[in-house]
Design a protein around this motif. Structure first.
Motif, PDB file in Angstrom:
ATOM      1  N   GLY A  99       0.787  -1.223   0.000  1.00 61.64           N
ATOM      2  CA  GLY A  99       0.000   0.000   0.000  1.00 61.64           C
ATOM      3  C   GLY A  99       0.817   1.269   0.000  1.00 61.64           C
ATOM      4  O   GLY A  99       0.291   2.357  -0.275  1.00 61.64           O
ATOM      5  N   ASP A 100       2.106   1.148   0.334  1.00 56.73           N
ATOM      6  CA  ASP A 100       2.977   2.323   0.400  1.00 56.73           C
ATOM      7  C   ASP A 100       3.909   2.428  -0.806  1.00 56.73           C
ATOM      8  O   ASP A 100       4.753   3.308  -0.858  1.00 56.73           O
ATOM      9  CB  ASP A 100       3.833   2.267   1.672  1.00 56.73           C
ATOM     10  N   ARG A 101       3.733   1.547  -1.751  1.00 58.11           N
ATOM     11  CA  ARG A 101       4.666   1.472  -2.878  1.00 58.11           C
ATOM     12  C   ARG A 101       4.069   2.130  -4.121  1.00 58.11           C
ATOM     13  O   ARG A 101       2.875   2.010  -4.393  1.00 58.11           O
ATOM     14  CB  ARG A 101       4.991   0.009  -3.172  1.00 58.11           C
ATOM     15  N   VAL A 102       4.917   2.817  -4.884  1.00 55.30           N
ATOM     16  CA  VAL A 102       4.505   3.408  -6.151  1.00 55.30           C
ATOM     17  C   VAL A 102       5.650   3.264  -7.142  1.00 55.30           C
ATOM     18  O   VAL A 102       6.815   3.506  -6.812  1.00 55.30           O
ATOM     19  CB  VAL A 102       4.100   4.895  -5.989  1.00 55.30           C
ATOM     20  N   SER A 103       5.320   2.833  -8.351  1.00 56.32           N
ATOM     21  CA  SER A 103       6.334   2.653  -9.392  1.00 56.32           C
ATOM     22  C   SER A 103       5.941   3.474 -10.612  1.00 56.32           C
ATOM     23  O   SER A 103       4.758   3.687 -10.884  1.00 56.32           O
ATOM     24  CB  SER A 103       6.472   1.183  -9.770  1.00 56.32           C
ATOM     25  N   LEU A 104       6.933   3.945 -11.329  1.00 58.97           N
ATOM     26  CA  LEU A 104       6.665   4.750 -12.518  1.00 58.97           C
ATOM     27  C   LEU A 104       7.696   4.502 -13.596  1.00 58.97           C
ATOM     28  O   LEU A 104       8.849   4.153 -13.314  1.00 58.97           O
ATOM     29  CB  LEU A 104       6.609   6.235 -12.184  1.00 58.97           C
ATOM     30  N   VAL A 105       7.261   4.686 -14.838  1.00 63.75           N
ATOM     31  CA  VAL A 105       8.126   4.643 -16.010  1.00 63.75           C
ATOM     32  C   VAL A 105       8.039   5.987 -16.696  1.00 63.75           C
ATOM     33  O   VAL A 105       6.949   6.532 -16.893  1.00 63.75           O
ATOM     34  CB  VAL A 105       7.715   3.525 -16.984  1.00 63.75           C
ATOM     35  N   ILE A 313      13.266   5.061 -18.275  1.00 64.55           N
ATOM     36  CA  ILE A 313      13.822   4.879 -16.937  1.00 64.55           C
ATOM     37  C   ILE A 313      12.675   4.576 -15.987  1.00 64.55           C
ATOM     38  O   ILE A 313      11.569   5.102 -16.141  1.00 64.55           O
ATOM     39  CB  ILE A 313      14.623   6.127 -16.484  1.00 64.55           C
ATOM     40  N   THR A 314      12.906   3.684 -15.039  1.00 56.32           N
ATOM     41  CA  THR A 314      11.863   3.310 -14.093  1.00 56.32           C
ATOM     42  C   THR A 314      12.391   3.389 -12.671  1.00 56.32           C
ATOM     43  O   THR A 314      13.566   3.092 -12.410  1.00 56.32           O
ATOM     44  CB  THR A 314      11.328   1.893 -14.378  1.00 56.32           C
ATOM     45  N   VAL A 315      11.521   3.790 -11.772  1.00 61.58           N
ATOM     46  CA  VAL A 315      11.852   3.882 -10.355  1.00 61.58           C
ATOM     47  C   VAL A 315      10.676   3.352  -9.558  1.00 61.58           C
ATOM     48  O   VAL A 315       9.511   3.585  -9.908  1.00 61.58           O
ATOM     49  CB  VAL A 315      12.161   5.344  -9.942  1.00 61.58           C
ATOM     50  N   SER A 316      10.972   2.635  -8.497  1.00 59.70           N
ATOM     51  CA  SER A 316       9.961   2.174  -7.553  1.00 59.70           C
ATOM     52  C   SER A 316      10.291   2.765  -6.187  1.00 59.70           C
ATOM     53  O   SER A 316      11.440   2.685  -5.735  1.00 59.70           O
ATOM     54  CB  SER A 316       9.940   0.642  -7.478  1.00 59.70           C
ATOM     55  N   LEU A 317       9.273   3.365  -5.548  1.00 56.18           N
ATOM     56  CA  LEU A 317       9.482   4.085  -4.300  1.00 56.18           C
ATOM     57  C   LEU A 317       8.597   3.532  -3.199  1.00 56.18           C
ATOM     58  O   LEU A 317       7.537   2.955  -3.459  1.00 56.18           O
ATOM     59  CB  LEU A 317       9.163   5.571  -4.480  1.00 56.18           C
ATOM     60  N   CYS A 318       9.033   3.762  -1.962  1.00 58.41           N
ATOM     61  CA  CYS A 318       8.267   3.339  -0.800  1.00 58.41           C
ATOM     62  C   CYS A 318       8.007   4.548   0.097  1.00 58.41           C
ATOM     63  O   CYS A 318       8.958   5.215   0.539  1.00 58.41           O
ATOM     64  CB  CYS A 318       9.022   2.271  -0.011  1.00 58.41           C
ATOM     65  N   ARG A 319       6.760   4.851   0.327  1.00 59.50           N
ATOM     66  CA  ARG A 319       6.403   5.919   1.269  1.00 59.50           C
ATOM     67  C   ARG A 319       6.549   5.357   2.679  1.00 59.50           C
ATOM     68  O   ARG A 319       5.831   4.434   3.077  1.00 59.50           O
ATOM     69  CB  ARG A 319       4.976   6.382   1.012  1.00 59.50           C
TER      70      ARG A 319
END
Length: 348
Positions: A99-105, A313-319
């Motif tokens: 629920g705290d994860r978001v990924s983007l390209v 480029i892709t990044v995955s983040l954790c709030r």
């Protein structure tokens, strides 16, 4: 040997000037574009120093070699923070709840590129939460229609001037807005993304005009400063992404980070050079994903060639609530605020 020595001395002088010229406080596109090939200039300096010392050891050669060593040190000081030899600025997440994860390209597709299917396949494989496509016209908008089934929330601003953008999200959006911050034909996106946890995240998608010979860097610099100031005012969880037409080590990029307090995941990890995809000898980090101290980095990757002149480029983040305590976020000095004011005034 005399002709070779003379030619090498001329090259040495040019490389040295090309290194130190960007230190001049100017908006001239020719000067500011010299920020981009710092790695290439550093390699050329190293080769030229060796070649000059082999072919000539007169006073001029010695002086030029010393000047090139100084230039090489300066280039290295810009590049080193974006290698694994430096400390990471954005700290890594050890674990993360879904629920705290978001990924983007993020991808500049190259407007003339017609390999639509390759881009669709890449997005399907990566399956990010959000997708930002830049340099998109009506043809790209039509070709990306299959994404709408999997990404029900979208913002589409196709344009034929290479500054269109398409944004797709499987996460809910609030108040998505297309803005023209400084130039009436260069759009940017601002929206709020709602994570599965219910947390609201501000997202900015940018693609300012690049500096190049004959064109000032002022519009690009001014747009980045405006967004940085806005991020600093809002203070909440924030992501800024796009083809910023600026390299990671430029003074404008540093000013942007200092003003906004955003983190660069490249620092301490690598260049992740995204442009130019077709020319390995001429690549630099042009596409960026910055984020606030509220996040930890789960993953970052430069993806495969999709027929564009940019790599995706892709990044995955954790709030993470504890994330700010782990970061040492950039801060702005009085000089930074003065430089920001001047950057805005230079455009207006």
């Amino acid at each position: 040997m005399t002709y070779l020595s003379t030619a090498l001395k001329a090259v040495a002088a040019l490389l040295t000037v090309a290194t130190f010229l960007p230190l001049v406080p100017t908006d001239l596109g020719f000067v500011r574009s010299l920020d981009f090939p710092r790695l290439q200039i550093a390699v050329a300096l190293s080769a030229c120093i060796l070649a000059l010392l082999v072919t000539s050891r007169d006073a001029t050669a010695v002086i030029l070699s010393i000047a090139m060593l100084a230039a090489l040190a300066l280039q290295g000081s810009h590049i080193l923070p974006f290698t694994p030899l430096a400390a990471t600025q954005a700290k890594a997440a050890e674990s993360c709840d879904a629920g705290d994860r978001v990924s983007l390209v993020v991808l500049n597709v190259l407007q003339s590129n017609r390999d639509y299917g390759v881009t669709l396949d890449l997005i399907e494989r990566q399956s990010p939460d959000i997708v930002l496509l830049l340099e998109t016209n009506a043809g790209w908008q039509s070709a990306m229609a299959p994404l709408r089934d999997r990404y029900p929330n979208k913002v589409e601003q196709p344009q034929d001037n290479t500054y269109g953008l398409l944004f797709y999200s499987r996460l809910p959006l609030r108040d998505p807005t297309i803005r023209f911050l400084l130039q009436k034909d260069v759009p940017s996106l601002r929206t709020t993304i709602v994570l599965p946890s219910g947390e609201a995240v501000t997202f900015h998608g940018l693609h300012p005009r690049p500096p190049h010979p004959g064109h000032s860097s002022a519009p690009r610099d001014g747009e980045l400063v405006m967004v940085a100031r806005e991020v600093a005012r809002t203070k909440g969880p924030t992501i800024v992404a796009g083809d910023l037409n600026d390299v990671a080590w430029s003074r404008t990029n540093q000013l942007f980070q200092n003003l906004s307090g955003l983190l660069d995941p490249r620092q301490g990890r690598g260049l992740f050079a995204t442009f130019h995809a077709q020319y390995p000898f001429a690549r630099w980090p042009l596409d960026h994903i910055f984020f606030s101290e509220h996040f930890l980095l789960v993953d970052m990757e430069r993806l495969d060639d999709v027929g564009s002149d940019h790599f995706p480029i892709t990044v995955s983040l954790c709030r993470a609530p504890h994330a700010p305590a782990r970061h040492d976020a950039p801060t702005a000095s009085e000089k930074d605020h003065r430089d920001a004011k001047e950057a805005i005034e230079a455009v207006r």
